[in-house]
Scaffold this motif. Structure first.
Motif, PDB file in Angstrom:
ATOM      1  N   PHE A 173       0.841  -1.205   0.000  1.00  0.00           N
ATOM      2  CA  PHE A 173       0.000   0.000   0.000  1.00  0.00           C
ATOM      3  C   PHE A 173       0.876   1.255   0.000  1.00  0.00           C
ATOM      4  O   PHE A 173       0.660   2.182  -0.802  1.00  0.00           O
ATOM      5  CB  PHE A 173      -0.932  -0.014   1.223  1.00  0.00           C
ATOM      6  CG  PHE A 173      -2.081   0.952   1.105  1.00  0.00           C
ATOM      7  CD1 PHE A 173      -3.304   0.531   0.618  1.00  0.00           C
ATOM      8  CD2 PHE A 173      -1.929   2.283   1.458  1.00  0.00           C
ATOM      9  CE1 PHE A 173      -4.372   1.420   0.480  1.00  0.00           C
ATOM     10  CE2 PHE A 173      -2.983   3.184   1.326  1.00  0.00           C
ATOM     11  CZ  PHE A 173      -4.207   2.742   0.841  1.00  0.00           C
ATOM     12  N   ASP A 174       1.884   1.282   0.871  1.00  0.00           N
ATOM     13  CA  ASP A 174       2.757   2.467   0.963  1.00  0.00           C
ATOM     14  C   ASP A 174       3.476   2.716  -0.358  1.00  0.00           C
ATOM     15  O   ASP A 174       3.598   3.858  -0.810  1.00  0.00           O
ATOM     16  CB  ASP A 174       3.789   2.292   2.088  1.00  0.00           C
ATOM     17  CG  ASP A 174       3.137   2.347   3.465  1.00  0.00           C
ATOM     18  OD1 ASP A 174       1.944   2.712   3.554  1.00  0.00           O
ATOM     19  OD2 ASP A 174       3.821   2.005   4.460  1.00  0.00           O
ATOM     20  N   HIS A 175       3.947   1.641  -0.965  1.00  0.00           N
ATOM     21  CA  HIS A 175       4.669   1.759  -2.241  1.00  0.00           C
ATOM     22  C   HIS A 175       3.757   2.342  -3.330  1.00  0.00           C
ATOM     23  O   HIS A 175       4.118   3.297  -4.026  1.00  0.00           O
ATOM     24  CB  HIS A 175       5.178   0.361  -2.627  1.00  0.00           C
ATOM     25  CG  HIS A 175       5.490   0.173  -4.069  1.00  0.00           C
ATOM     26  ND1 HIS A 175       6.584   0.755  -4.687  1.00  0.00           N
ATOM     27  CD2 HIS A 175       4.849  -0.534  -5.048  1.00  0.00           C
ATOM     28  CE1 HIS A 175       6.598   0.415  -5.964  1.00  0.00           C
ATOM     29  NE2 HIS A 175       5.562  -0.364  -6.213  1.00  0.00           N
ATOM     30  N   LEU A 176       2.537   1.798  -3.435  1.00  0.00           N
ATOM     31  CA  LEU A 176       1.633   2.267  -4.496  1.00  0.00           C
ATOM     32  C   LEU A 176       1.051   3.643  -4.168  1.00  0.00           C
ATOM     33  O   LEU A 176       0.772   4.442  -5.079  1.00  0.00           O
ATOM     34  CB  LEU A 176       0.517   1.245  -4.741  1.00  0.00           C
ATOM     35  CG  LEU A 176       0.979  -0.089  -5.356  1.00  0.00           C
ATOM     36  CD1 LEU A 176      -0.201  -1.037  -5.504  1.00  0.00           C
ATOM     37  CD2 LEU A 176       1.645   0.105  -6.713  1.00  0.00           C
ATOM     38  N   PHE A 177       0.881   3.927  -2.886  1.00  0.00           N
ATOM     39  CA  PHE A 177       0.376   5.246  -2.483  1.00  0.00           C
ATOM     40  C   PHE A 177       1.380   6.322  -2.906  1.00  0.00           C
ATOM     41  O   PHE A 177       1.004   7.386  -3.404  1.00  0.00           O
ATOM     42  CB  PHE A 177       0.145   5.253  -0.964  1.00  0.00           C
ATOM     43  CG  PHE A 177      -0.616   6.461  -0.472  1.00  0.00           C
ATOM     44  CD1 PHE A 177      -1.713   6.950  -1.153  1.00  0.00           C
ATOM     45  CD2 PHE A 177      -0.229   7.102   0.703  1.00  0.00           C
ATOM     46  CE1 PHE A 177      -2.420   8.063  -0.687  1.00  0.00           C
ATOM     47  CE2 PHE A 177      -0.928   8.208   1.181  1.00  0.00           C
ATOM     48  CZ  PHE A 177      -2.021   8.691   0.481  1.00  0.00           C
ATOM     49  N   ALA A 178       2.670   6.007  -2.728  1.00  0.00           N
ATOM     50  CA  ALA A 178       3.705   6.972  -3.139  1.00  0.00           C
ATOM     51  C   ALA A 178       3.648   7.185  -4.656  1.00  0.00           C
ATOM     52  O   ALA A 178       3.782   8.320  -5.133  1.00  0.00           O
ATOM     53  CB  ALA A 178       5.088   6.471  -2.718  1.00  0.00           C
ATOM     54  N   ILE A 179       3.406   6.107  -5.411  1.00  0.00           N
ATOM     55  CA  ILE A 179       3.305   6.259  -6.876  1.00  0.00           C
ATOM     56  C   ILE A 179       2.064   7.086  -7.215  1.00  0.00           C
ATOM     57  O   ILE A 179       2.113   7.986  -8.059  1.00  0.00           O
ATOM     58  CB  ILE A 179       3.251   4.879  -7.571  1.00  0.00           C
ATOM     59  CG1 ILE A 179       4.563   4.128  -7.357  1.00  0.00           C
ATOM     60  CG2 ILE A 179       2.976   5.045  -9.070  1.00  0.00           C
ATOM     61  CD1 ILE A 179       4.555   2.695  -7.868  1.00  0.00           C
ATOM     62  N   ALA A 180       0.950   6.788  -6.515  1.00  0.00           N
ATOM     63  CA  ALA A 180      -0.301   7.522  -6.782  1.00  0.00           C
ATOM     64  C   ALA A 180      -0.127   9.016  -6.516  1.00  0.00           C
ATOM     65  O   ALA A 180      -0.802   9.841  -7.136  1.00  0.00           O
ATOM     66  CB  ALA A 180      -1.432   6.956  -5.927  1.00  0.00           C
ATOM     67  N   ASN A 181       0.786   9.337  -5.605  1.00  0.00           N
ATOM     68  CA  ASN A 181       1.006  10.749  -5.260  1.00  0.00           C
ATOM     69  C   ASN A 181       2.131  11.376  -6.065  1.00  0.00           C
ATOM     70  O   ASN A 181       2.624  12.436  -5.697  1.00  0.00           O
ATOM     71  CB  ASN A 181       1.367  10.869  -3.774  1.00  0.00           C
ATOM     72  CG  ASN A 181       0.150  10.679  -2.908  1.00  0.00           C
ATOM     73  OD1 ASN A 181      -0.965  10.968  -3.335  1.00  0.00           O
ATOM     74  ND2 ASN A 181       0.341  10.169  -1.714  1.00  0.00           N
ATOM     75  N   SER A 182       2.567  10.697  -7.118  1.00  0.00           N
ATOM     76  CA  SER A 182       3.698  11.220  -7.897  1.00  0.00           C
ATOM     77  C   SER A 182       3.253  11.523  -9.326  1.00  0.00           C
ATOM     78  O   SER A 182       2.145  11.151  -9.736  1.00  0.00           O
ATOM     79  CB  SER A 182       4.826  10.178  -7.940  1.00  0.00           C
ATOM     80  OG  SER A 182       4.478   9.155  -8.860  1.00  0.00           O
TER      81      SER A 182
END
Ligand SMILES: Cc1cc2nc3c(=O)[nH]c(=O)nc-3n(C[C@H](O)[C@H](O)[C@H](O)COP(=O)(O)OP(=O)(O)OC[C@H]3O[C@@H](n4cnc5c(N)ncnc54)[C@H](O)[C@@H]3O)c2cc1C
Length: 389
Positions: free
Chosen positions: A120-129
């Motif tokens: 989740f943290d990994h994809l959340f960072a991508i979603a916020n980039s």
């Protein structure tokens, strides 16, 4: 320097295997090494002599994410992803890719929660980039609804997703057949965008892609020092694993751009997942069924179940049917194994068996697989009498 004939009629010089001293070596490309002859050139590049040659078998979500994690975690290695199918032809391309965990009975819940949180943290960072669009990752909000009160009103992953709460009575009015619901925001990760995005990252860090069916992992010896098995259902043959079986999933992809909220029946059988380019309607869970052809009657049933939850779907356009076989197992296999034949050894890291929850767990398990690869590489660089990998 020994010169040994290859089945292709030539001989190939490999970089010095780890643990060997001084002299360059001509490596025998005998049993089974046939498929890799055309790719030996990659080993002649200016790499340090202690480069560890890693083959990742499988180019679905697990193979590609593991290759990316290895490129970050394992120093001085070359990575070759070898697979008979690449995106858009893998199971991972069919999935809806929503992050809602499915519990694995053989795995402790704290471990599953750790994998889910890391993913989740990994994809959340991508979603916020700025990468979000290219990577096919976005935030989605919606409802999971139940016809009776579930045993676990608050699941183990409730504090990982965002804004988890019980649905209000007003929200539940939309679903007269259902008595309980959970509202939350999670992530959606779309295989047809995410897999090419991962491939690009592997290639950018010097990795290679090779289209090849592997019949036996030993074929990869001695061309590679470590093999990572991410072959999903292929592991039935490649790892002789009778615990892995297919759970067939048929879905529909439709155009319904007005839908923004996901809806999932708590049984997991009926779901509506809006994504960037289409909406995924599901589904089926057919244990032991290997049939990859869509069934028209099943499609009608899926559509009618989804319309019952979301009547506006009657106006959906451009319906396409897709089938994928979930590589299911009582628990994900994340394990080192040392293959040995005639006194020669080949370390293998297994990473497969994610069943219905691969997208939800993939980054956490890929990090763990890369850690196991790193341990194998360490063993190769410091051979001991006990461990001559
Ligand atoms: C309909 C459906 C919906 C889903 N929805 C979700 C969801 O919303 N959320 C979620 O978390 N999960 C979902 N999943 C589950 C998820 O798709 C899987 O867990 C995940 O894709 C498994 O990835 P994998 O890389 O292990 O397998 P795969 O994608 O099957 O990749 C295996 C790879 O190994 C290669 N291979 C196999 N054998 C060999 C061989 N002998 N030689 C060479 N290469 C070989 C294949 O070609 C392929 O490239 C869904 C699955 C389906 C089918």
């Amino acid at each position: 320097m020994p010169l040994i004939n290859s089945p292709m009629g030539g001989s190939f010089a490999f970089p010095q295997p780890l643990g060997a001293l001084d002299l360059p070596l001509i490596v025998k490309t005998s049993v089974g090494a046939r498929g890799f002859c055309g790719f030996q050139g990659c080993f002649f590049r200016d790499r340090p002599m202690d480069t560890v040659r890693i083959a990742v078998v499988g180019a679905g979500l697990m193979g590609l994410s593991t290759a990316v994690c290895i490129s970050k975690l394992v120093p001085r290695c070359s990575i070759t992803v070898i697979s008979d199918k690449f995106t858009p032809d893998t199971t991972s391309d069919v999935a809806a890719g929503i992050l809602i965990p499915h519990a694995y009975p053989d795995t402790p819940i704290p471990k599953q929660k750790q994998w889910f949180r890391e993913t989740f943290d990994h994809l959340f960072a991508i979603a916020n980039s700025a990468q979000a669009g290219d990577a096919g990752v976005c935030l989605v909000s919606g409802w999971q609804i139940f016809r009776s009160i579930p045993a676990e009103e608050v699941p183990f992953w409730a504090d990982v997703v965002l804004g988890f709460r019980k649905m209000t009575k007003a929200e539940l009015k939309k679903f007269p057949q259902h008595v309980f619901g959970q509202a939350f925001t999670t992530l959606k990760c779309e295989g047809p965008a995410y897999l090419p995005w991962l491939e690009k990252r592997i290639k950018r860090s010097g990795g290679l892609m090779l289209t090849q069916r592997i019949e036996d992992l030993w074929e990869l010896h001695p061309s590679f020092d470590i093999v990572v098995n991410c072959s999903g259902l292929g592991s039935r043959q490649l790892a002789g694993d009778s615990k892995i079986f297919p759970v067939r999933g048929q879905v529909l992809k439709v155009q319904a751009p007005w839908l923004k909220h996901f809806i999932r029946d708590g049984s997991g059988l009926t779901y509506i997942y809006p994504g960037a380019s289409d909406v995924t309607l599901g589904g089926t869970r057919q244990k032991g069924d290997w049939n990859l052809s869509p069934d028209a009657e099943t499609s009608r049933d899926i559509f009618s179940r989804c319309c019952a939850l979301e009547p506006s779907l009657h106006g959906a356009r451009n319906m396409r049917e897709k089938v994928g076989l979930r590589p299911s197992r009582p628990g994900i296999r994340l394990q080192k194994e040392l293959l040995a034949r005639e006194g020669r050894r080949l370390p293998v890291v297994h990473h497969y068996g994610h069943g219905s929850g691969g997208f939800s767990m993939h980054w956490g398990t890929a990090l763990e697989a890369a850690q196991l690869v790193s341990e194998c590489a360490q063993d190769l660089r410091t051979p001991s009498p006990k461990s001559k990998l």
